[in-house]
Design an enzyme around this catalytic site. Structure first.
Site, short mmCIF file in Angstrom:
data_model
loop_
_atom_site.label_atom_id
_atom_site.label_comp_id
_atom_site.label_asym_id
_atom_site.label_seq_id
_atom_site.Cartn_x
_atom_site.Cartn_y
_atom_site.Cartn_z
N GLY A 359 0.79 -1.22 0.00
CA GLY A 359 0.00 0.00 0.00
C GLY A 359 0.83 1.27 0.00
N GLY A 382 -4.37 -4.62 0.13
CA GLY A 382 -5.37 -5.28 0.96
C GLY A 382 -4.92 -6.65 1.43
#
Length: 402
Positions: A359, A382
């Site tokens: 991320g 995720g």
């Protein structure tokens, strides 16, 4: 959760057709790939299967096509780039239904060591719902299935999980293996002291991660926007800073949990404030640093302060394992990137195993030039978060154990 999966080193693929799920979800601008990191990351597995004499059939999704096939989400540019990187022809099977006539013909013609790339798996509506007949159609092309797309491992789709109902021989690729080794083992069997650093904007996104890591780590550091909900839970004035009032009690519970387990929970002791969020995000902005209990009511915290940078860097110095997920402030703005840079520097300078959990923190580390100093940068956003939560990822669970 010590995972012991069959890997590409354990299988014999000579003369066999191998379906490999890769992550070729690359950024495109006007049909041109602007960053090919994900393609280069897949090369070791692909080269290994070519060298072993497999017939290598690659598949991946790209973007989010809404209603079936969309030309702008075609994998054609990926085939071109792959051919250049591998130094051999990669045949692109352009079929709107993915496993169409082109794909079947291309696969039928393959010799050992050949490579075929299928069209975007999300051109089929069944893909994201993990429905037949797409799973069995994909599986019908191959004898062996290799999962190497960690970024999609938290999704049970046809190309990540469904195919394994029809193909008996399954394995993980090198990229998946590395994620399992680093992320999985860091959280389950870390060399201690184990320090976890969490940042990012919202507490809500990291509820289970905070709770799970408190049980596993020795020190938990919290920065970024989510820190202000914790500071407010301590009764401090946080001004206009980002706060989730529905999570105040949760933060109190987590601070009590840390105390009960004898874990260190570090929060910012000072903060970089401004009159408001920068607009545009990289605009020049006037800031000052104040102690965390001295934030004026009309100001907003946007990064950790200088004393906090030292506090967090100190906590990392003696660590043997560090996991970091989420920036310390609005790192897209040069003035508000100092906290994130300080943490990245601290990780770059330590001898500990340093793992960046995908991320924004991965983006920050790469953008700030610290990538080569980290032990591992996760390729999942995720997926990394769910892994750190201690969840079983369907795309890993579907692969055979050794």
């Amino acid at each position: 959760m010590q995972l012991n999966k069959v890997s590409v080193d354990d299988i014999n693929v000579k003369g066999k057709k191998v379906l490999v799920r890769c992550d070729f979800n690359v950024p495109l601008k006007d049909g041109v790939i602007t960053n090919d990191n994900r393609i280069t990351a897949a090369l070791p597995t692909i080269k290994k299967l070519i060298a072993d004499g497999g017939k290598v059939i690659l598949c991946s999704h790209l973007g989010k096509p809404k209603n079936g096939p969309e030309e702008k989400f075609s994998l054609a540019p990926v085939a071109v780039r792959l051919s250049e990187l591998l130094g051999q022809d990669v045949v692109f099977a352009n079929d709107d239904e993915v496993v169409g006539e082109n794909a079947k013909k291309a696969v039928a013609k393959m010799k050992d060591g050949d490579v075929v790339l299928l069209q975007n798996t999300r051109f089929r509506k069944e893909e994201t719902k993990n429905l037949e007949p797409f799973s069995s159609e994909l599986a019908s092309l191959a004898d062996v299935f290799v999962m190497d797309a960690f970024g999609s491992a938290h999704r049970a789709h046809c190309s990540t999980v469904g195919v394994t109902d029809h193909i008996k021989d399954t394995a993980v690729g090198y990229l998946m293996q590395k994620e399992i080794d680093y992320l999985g083992n860091a959280v389950e069997t870390p060399v201690r002291p184990f320090v976890a650093i969490l940042g990012g904007a919202k507490v809500a996104d990291k509820l289970n991660v905070i709770s799970n890591l408190l049980e596993k780590c020795d020190t938990l550091i919290i920065g970024g926007g989510m820190a202000y909900t914790f500071l407010k839970a301590q009764g401090k004035e946080v001004g206009l800073s980002l706060v989730d009032d529905t999570k105040i009690d949760y933060c109190k519970e987590m601070m009590a949990k840390a105390e009960k387990l004898g874990k260190k929970l570090l929060l910012p002791i000072d903060t970089t404030i401004a009159a408001g969020f920068p607009d545009p995000i990289d605009a020049e902005i006037e800031v000052k640093v104040v102690d965390s209990d001295k934030i004026p009511a009309d100001m907003e915290g946007l990064d950790i302060g200088t004393k906090t940078q030292e506090l967090f860097a100190d906590a990392v110095k003696s660590a043997k394992t560090v996991v970091w997920n989420g920036p310390m402030g609005v790192f897209e703005n040069p003035t508000l990137a100092k906290g994130t840079i300080a943490v990245a520097k601290a990780l770059a300078d330590t001898d500990a195993t340093t793992i960046i959990g995908g991320g924004d923190s991965a983006a920050a580390v790469i953008q700030l030039g610290f990538a080569d100093k980290m032990s591992h940068i996760s390729t999942g956003g995720g997926a990394s978060l769910e892994y750190l939560e201690g969840k079983v990822l369907p795309g890993i669970a579907a692969i055979a154990d050794k």
